[in-house]
Enzyme design. Structure first.
Site, PDB file in Angstrom:
ATOM      1  N   GLU A 255       7.159   7.709   5.206  1.00 56.31           N
ATOM      2  CA  GLU A 255       7.381   7.564   6.643  1.00 56.31           C
ATOM      3  C   GLU A 255       8.869   7.434   6.985  1.00 56.31           C
ATOM      4  OE1 GLU A 255       4.765   4.227   7.663  1.00 56.31           O
ATOM      5  OE2 GLU A 255       3.102   5.636   7.943  1.00 56.31           O
TER       6      GLU A 255
ATOM      7  N   ASP B 151      -5.249   4.496   5.170  1.00 52.20           N
ATOM      8  CA  ASP B 151      -4.392   3.442   5.710  1.00 52.20           C
ATOM      9  C   ASP B 151      -5.170   2.301   6.362  1.00 52.20           C
ATOM     10  OD1 ASP B 151      -2.222   2.022   6.484  1.00 52.20           O
ATOM     11  OD2 ASP B 151      -1.592   3.377   8.094  1.00 52.20           O
TER      12      ASP B 151
ATOM     13  N   GLU C 110      -4.224  -4.663  12.153  1.00 54.48           N
ATOM     14  CA  GLU C 110      -3.638  -3.481  12.793  1.00 54.48           C
ATOM     15  C   GLU C 110      -4.714  -2.531  13.309  1.00 54.48           C
ATOM     16  OE1 GLU C 110      -1.083  -1.171  10.226  1.00 54.48           O
ATOM     17  OE2 GLU C 110      -0.947   0.473  11.665  1.00 54.48           O
TER      18      GLU C 110
HETATM   19  C1  BDP Z   1       0.935   1.686   8.516  1.00 52.64           C
HETATM   20  C2  BDP Z   1       1.583   1.011   9.671  1.00 52.64           C
HETATM   21  C3  BDP Z   1       3.078   1.030   9.617  1.00 52.64           C
HETATM   22  C4  BDP Z   1       3.539   0.557   8.245  1.00 52.64           C
HETATM   23  C5  BDP Z   1       2.914   1.413   7.188  1.00 52.64           C
HETATM   24  C6  BDP Z   1       3.204   0.924   5.783  1.00 52.64           C
HETATM   25  O1  BDP Z   1       1.135   1.643  10.851  1.00 52.64           O
HETATM   26  O2  BDP Z   1       3.548   0.202  10.639  1.00 52.64           O
HETATM   27  O3  BDP Z   1       4.917   0.587   8.141  1.00 52.64           O
HETATM   28  O4  BDP Z   1       1.523   1.392   7.306  1.00 52.64           O
HETATM   29  O5  BDP Z   1       2.305   0.291   5.213  1.00 52.64           O
HETATM   30  O6  BDP Z   1      -0.346   1.142   8.432  1.00 52.64           O
HETATM   31  O7  BDP Z   1       4.258   1.156   5.243  1.00 52.64           O
END
Ligand code: BDP
Length: 664
Positions: free
Chosen positions: A266, A339, A367
């Site tokens: 990301e 996720d 989340e």
């Molecule tokens: C996702 C989240 C994000 C996190 C990412 C992570 O939306 O905010 O930074 O995972 O785990 O679930 O790195």
């Protein structure tokens, strides 16, 4: 009428003497000032031992206690033994922190009204039981729903909040022994000399409670704060920079735990930026920490939009590297391959990595399960995972914290149960969700079975209820873009990565619904061990809770119940709504057992949850109906929201408490 109701609440509360409670004492509510007889055979009384003595003196109301540090073949370093010794109780452990855990054990049994066995032997299952805070240095918390970050970076190291010690104590009371202070999307600044002083102050406060501090690090730190022109793991200067940094940290914090790293994920920097592998990057950090006994927790949460199936990518990227990591590297793997969805199959990297240590990453913060508005007790989800992935193959367990500056720490009063459950499962993954809920309820509220039994039942049902009204039958990621709170199965953000959009995951069309991950599709099923791969691959044998995860299922497909897929889907969404409505009924009957502040708070949140559940049901069914072109079975409740209205609605995440009411 309203007045009369209020008077009634006040009278009821005063009759049974339940004072308003802000929830700040968590599950640690026993009366203090008992002055119990506690002694130790130890000549040097460490700060940890002093804590153990004080906890017992304050709250223990049983026989005299002797604390004794001693080795015992049956105990590992943090384990403890308790047995009756004449008129006294003897608590022994090879370590001071083991004695502290023994003290908390006794107080827990007492609070639950549980008699002591003649001999108790307890050893923590995982060596490292660690919280991950996704806290930013500006005080915000990524995916945090309980206020701001606990760490007052601006004030540290000079001013120290009393909550730091309360935090450490709460963790120690459930056996958590490590914490990562900052977000995995890490600011390089955390490794600056000024921040390390602040970190040292926190580490000093946590140490007596047996808690080790770790930090999330940014792979590009040598460039951003070190002034180097590269962060390449094969560059000598970069290696030297990390070695020097490790030395600096250990001079301040001799028991520093190590680094947590999110790399090439990301948008975060990583070894891939220099065409190096994750192993090369992780090993550089591992070598820097090695002389001090530090560890690298390297996350496997990687995916790129180019590959066909996001669920396959962690495995594809890390499996070929098995055996290439230093032995102080642990791969930190999210429980599921996409996720933290309300339900996912497990990530197939678990079990596949034969020569590399892995540790699960659970998400305690909700989340994807209704933030701090929905009651979702997560132990059943983690128990489900532990039933599939044998815990004996792991030495560490991590959980993304749900804690913030809210007076009650977690926003939703029942969010505390998830923090509690994480700690207890890290201590012993074989505890059942039911046992843990029972412990938490009795310590947090009261031991009356007229209260504990129905509320426990509600807790145990709650995660499945969320699955039902959000994403039944293996559906996943139908969330609104960005905040992940409400439904947006139609979501299409121009220019967005396809793997960030719900249509990528649900693949609804005229034929059916679901992602074909079988051998006729992305073949993700082949990443599982043979027996499971066969089970998941065949639409006839695939467990129905995963069917839309692994298959594109025709709308008319006959489910085990005899219903078509479409009907089953309608029934599941409706069941979720009915469950949420049922929670309201259960809770309203509990008014006399709970302080008014908590009662009202939970009552309000359950109402929001029920409204949200209807919102989810209507949004998903009305949207998918455009593809199935079938009626919602007439015996079910009719939708109350309009699809076009829901599509226009944009949730304001800062005050989403009122989200599903009027669409403005
Ligand atoms: C996702 C989240 C994000 C996190 C990412 C992570 O939306 O905010 O930074 O995972 O785990 O679930 O790195």
């Amino acid at each position: 009428m309203k007045k009369l109701f209020l008077v009634c609440i006040m009278v009821c509360a005063s009759v049974i003497g339940i004072k308003a409670d802000d929830g700040s004492r968590l599950w640690l509510k026993q009366q203090t000032g008992k002055n119990a007889q506690v002694s130790t055979t130890d000549k040097s009384v460490s700060p940890t031992l002093i804590l153990a003595i004080k906890e017992l003196q304050d709250a223990w109301s049983g026989e005299a206690i002797v604390l004794k540090k001693q080795k015992d073949k049956r105990l590992n370093k943090e384990g403890f033994l308790i047995r009756k010794n004449g008129e006294q109780l003897l608590v022994s452990s090879p370590s001071d922190v083991g004695l502290l855990y023994g003290a908390y054990y006794l107080l827990r049994q007492q609070a639950m009204g549980q008699p002591l066995l003649d001999e108790v032997i307890e050893n923590p299952f995982y060596d490292t039981r660690i919280l991950n805070h996704w806290d930013n240095l500006d005080g915000s918390v990524e995916r945090g729903y309980a206020g701001r970050s606990l760490w007052q970076w601006e004030e540290l190291p000079d001013t120290v909040s009393t909550r730091y010690e309360a935090y450490a104590r709460a963790n120690a009371s459930i056996g958590i022994n490590a914490t990562v202070l900052n977000n995995v999307n890490a600011s390089p600044e955390i490794l600056s000399a000024a921040y390390l002083q602040k970190v040292k102050t926190l580490a000093d406060i946590f140490r007596p409670y047996g808690i080790q501090v770790y930090l999330s690090v940014n792979f590009a730190s040598p460039m951003v704060i070190g002034g180097l022109s590269t962060a390449d793991s094969q560059n000598k200067e970069v290696n030297r920079w990390w070695k020097e940094k490790a030395k600096e940290i250990y001079q301040l914090i001799p028991d520093f735990g190590g680094f947590l790293v999110k790399a090439n994920s990301e948008g975060q920097p990583g070894p891939g930026d220099y065409n190096r592998t994750h192993a090369e990057g992780a090993n550089m950090l591992a070598d820097a920490l090695k002389p001090y006994g530090g560890k690298v927790m390297w996350r496997t949460f990687v995916y790129s939009p180019e590959d066909a199936d996001r669920a396959k990518q962690a495995y594809l990227e890390f499996y070929p590297l098995d055996g290439q990591f230093r032995n102080n590297v642990i791969l930190q793997v999210k429980n599921g391959p996409v996720d933290f969805q309300p339900r996912e199959p497990y990530t197939p990297l678990f079990g596949a990595m034969q020569h590399t240590e892995t540790m699960p990453e659970f998400q305690i913060t909700q989340e994807y399960l209704g933030h701090a508005n929905h009651l979702a007790y997560l132990a059943p989800m983690w128990e489900e995972f532990n039933g599939l992935v044998n815990p004996t193959s792991q030495k560490a367990l991590s959980g993304v914290a749900n804690i913030g500056t809210d007076a009650n720490w977690t926003g939703h009063p029942f969010g505390q149960a998830n923090w509690y459950a994480f700690g207890r499962l890290a201590w012993n993954p074989y505890l059942t969700s039911e046992m843990i809920a029972d412990e938490w309820l009795k310590q947090t509220f009261n031991t009356d079975s007229a209260f504990v039994d129905p509320v426990k039942e509600m807790m145990l049902e709650s995660r499945e209820a969320v699955v039902n009204y959000m994403m039944p039958l293996g559906l996943h990621h139908t969330f609104a873009f960005g905040h992940h709170y409400g439904p947006e199965p139609w979501c299409d953000v121009p220019g967005a990565r396809p793997d960030w959009l719900p249509t990528y995951y649900h693949r609804a069309d005229k034929e059916g619904l679901g992602f074909d991950r079988s051998s006729t599709g992305s073949n993700a099923t082949a990443q599982y061990p043979d027996s499971l791969a066969r089970l998941y691959d065949n639409i006839k044998t695939c467990p129905e809770e995963y069917i839309l995860w692994f298959h594109h299922v025709p709308w008319t497909h006959r489910m085990k119940s005899g219903k078509t897929l479409w009907e089953e889907l309608c029934y599941k969404f409706d069941e979720g709504v009915q469950q949420a409505r049922g929670f309201q009924q259960t809770w309203d009957k509990m008014q006399t057992y709970v302080d008014s502040e908590t009662f009202n708070d939970v009552q309000l949140r359950l109402k929001i949850q029920a409204l949200d559940a209807m919102w989810w049901r209507d949004a998903c069914l009305l949207y998918f109906q455009q593809f199935s072109e079938m009626p919602i079975p007439y015996e079910l409740e009719r939708p109350v929201y309009e699809l076009e209205e829901m599509k226009r609605f944009k949730l304001n995440i800062d005050n989403h408490e009122n989200a599903p009411h009027g669409f403005k």
